[in-house]
Design an enzyme around this catalytic site. Sequence first.
Site, PDB file in Angstrom:
ATOM      1  N   HIS A 191       0.909   5.179   1.239  1.00  0.00           N
ATOM      2  CA  HIS A 191       0.298   6.204   2.092  1.00  0.00           C
ATOM      3  C   HIS A 191       0.356   7.521   1.325  1.00  0.00           C
ATOM      4  O   HIS A 191       1.408   7.860   0.768  1.00  0.00           O
ATOM      5  CB  HIS A 191       1.114   6.419   3.372  1.00  0.00           C
ATOM      6  CG  HIS A 191       1.201   5.242   4.285  1.00  0.00           C
ATOM      7  ND1 HIS A 191       0.461   5.145   5.442  1.00  0.00           N
ATOM      8  CD2 HIS A 191       1.968   4.122   4.230  1.00  0.00           C
ATOM      9  CE1 HIS A 191       0.762   4.007   6.059  1.00  0.00           C
ATOM     10  NE2 HIS A 191       1.677   3.376   5.345  1.00  0.00           N
ATOM     11  N   HIS A 246       0.836  -1.215   0.000  1.00  0.00           N
ATOM     12  CA  HIS A 246       0.000   0.000   0.000  1.00  0.00           C
ATOM     13  C   HIS A 246       0.856   1.244   0.000  1.00  0.00           C
ATOM     14  O   HIS A 246       1.924   1.279   0.614  1.00  0.00           O
ATOM     15  CB  HIS A 246      -0.934   0.026   1.217  1.00  0.00           C
ATOM     16  CG  HIS A 246      -0.232  -0.162   2.526  1.00  0.00           C
ATOM     17  ND1 HIS A 246       0.137  -1.410   3.004  1.00  0.00           N
ATOM     18  CD2 HIS A 246       0.192   0.723   3.456  1.00  0.00           C
ATOM     19  CE1 HIS A 246       0.734  -1.272   4.168  1.00  0.00           C
ATOM     20  NE2 HIS A 246       0.804   0.014   4.470  1.00  0.00           N
TER      21      HIS A 246
HETATM   22  P1  5GP Z   1       2.125   0.348   7.308  1.00  0.00           P
HETATM   23  O1  5GP Z   1       2.669   0.533   8.699  1.00  0.00           O
HETATM   24  O2  5GP Z   1       1.929  -1.118   7.002  1.00  0.00           O
HETATM   25  O3  5GP Z   1       2.896   1.068   6.247  1.00  0.00           O
HETATM   26  O4  5GP Z   1       0.701   1.043   7.318  1.00  0.00           O
HETATM   27  C1  5GP Z   1      -0.477   0.379   7.632  1.00  0.00           C
HETATM   28  C2  5GP Z   1      -1.542   1.432   7.832  1.00  0.00           C
HETATM   29  O5  5GP Z   1      -2.797   0.797   7.810  1.00  0.00           O
HETATM   30  C3  5GP Z   1      -1.424   2.180   9.158  1.00  0.00           C
HETATM   31  O6  5GP Z   1      -1.257   3.561   8.910  1.00  0.00           O
HETATM   32  C4  5GP Z   1      -2.739   1.849   9.864  1.00  0.00           C
HETATM   33  O7  5GP Z   1      -3.264   2.950  10.581  1.00  0.00           O
HETATM   34  C5  5GP Z   1      -3.634   1.432   8.732  1.00  0.00           C
HETATM   35  N1  5GP Z   1      -4.651   0.455   9.088  1.00  0.00           N
HETATM   36  C6  5GP Z   1      -4.432  -0.708   9.773  1.00  0.00           C
HETATM   37  N2  5GP Z   1      -5.610  -1.371   9.890  1.00  0.00           N
HETATM   38  C7  5GP Z   1      -6.558  -0.626   9.274  1.00  0.00           C
HETATM   39  C8  5GP Z   1      -7.968  -0.794   9.080  1.00  0.00           C
HETATM   40  O8  5GP Z   1      -8.580  -1.779   9.494  1.00  0.00           O
HETATM   41  N3  5GP Z   1      -8.614   0.187   8.409  1.00  0.00           N
HETATM   42  C9  5GP Z   1      -7.962   1.290   7.920  1.00  0.00           C
HETATM   43  N4  5GP Z   1      -8.700   2.204   7.279  1.00  0.00           N
HETATM   44  N5  5GP Z   1      -6.631   1.484   8.092  1.00  0.00           N
HETATM   45  C10 5GP Z   1      -5.945   0.535   8.760  1.00  0.00           C
END
Ligand code: 5GP
Length: 147
Positions: A111, A109
């Site tokens: 951001h 993903h």
């Molecule tokens: P990463 O740390 O993997 O780059 O980012 C994962 C992101 O997913 C985090 O910013 C977290 O807040 C978001 N996230 C995790 N679980 C959920 C969810 O169930 N719904 C949404 N909308 N965001 C999520």
Amino acid sequence: MAANNPAKPHDESCIFCRIVAGSIPCHRIYEDDVVLSFLDIGPVTPGHVLVIPKAHHATVMAAPAELMAELGRRLPKLARAVTQAVNCPACHVLLNSGVEAMQSVAHLHYHIIPRRLGDSFHVPWPAGKLDTAAAQSLAASIGENLK
Ligand code: 5GP
Ligand code: ZN
């Protein structure tokens, strides 16, 4: 991982696959055949959104190049829409790839994180100094891996 459609891998244990399937709700901002974009549940700044492929691939290292191209094609319009909505002049477009690189959800993903001067978000960036000799062999080694 369920493999009933090899073109669109799906992992029932993955939160983002379950959001794609509709079994976990989200605040959707954009959707098409390839991509889903929705508000991050833990925004680091107002307007923080995620852009995910509908197909499950864990990291950029594991993703097909064509899929990354499809994601990339959609980023400018999404980044414009998000920054305009929260009236910000700037944004990060970040992709954490691997646990050691702060990836907490193992479904690829981006951001999009809107930024403005004086906001509360801080990214540590402890820049080192590139060693010339090491740089030569490192660049050569990466080049070999690209062959
Ligand atoms: P990463 O740390 O993997 O780059 O980012 C994962 C992101 O997913 C985090 O910013 C977290 O807040 C978001 N996230 C995790 N679980 C959920 C969810 O169930 N719904 C949404 N909308 N965001 C999520
Ligand atoms: Zn997934």
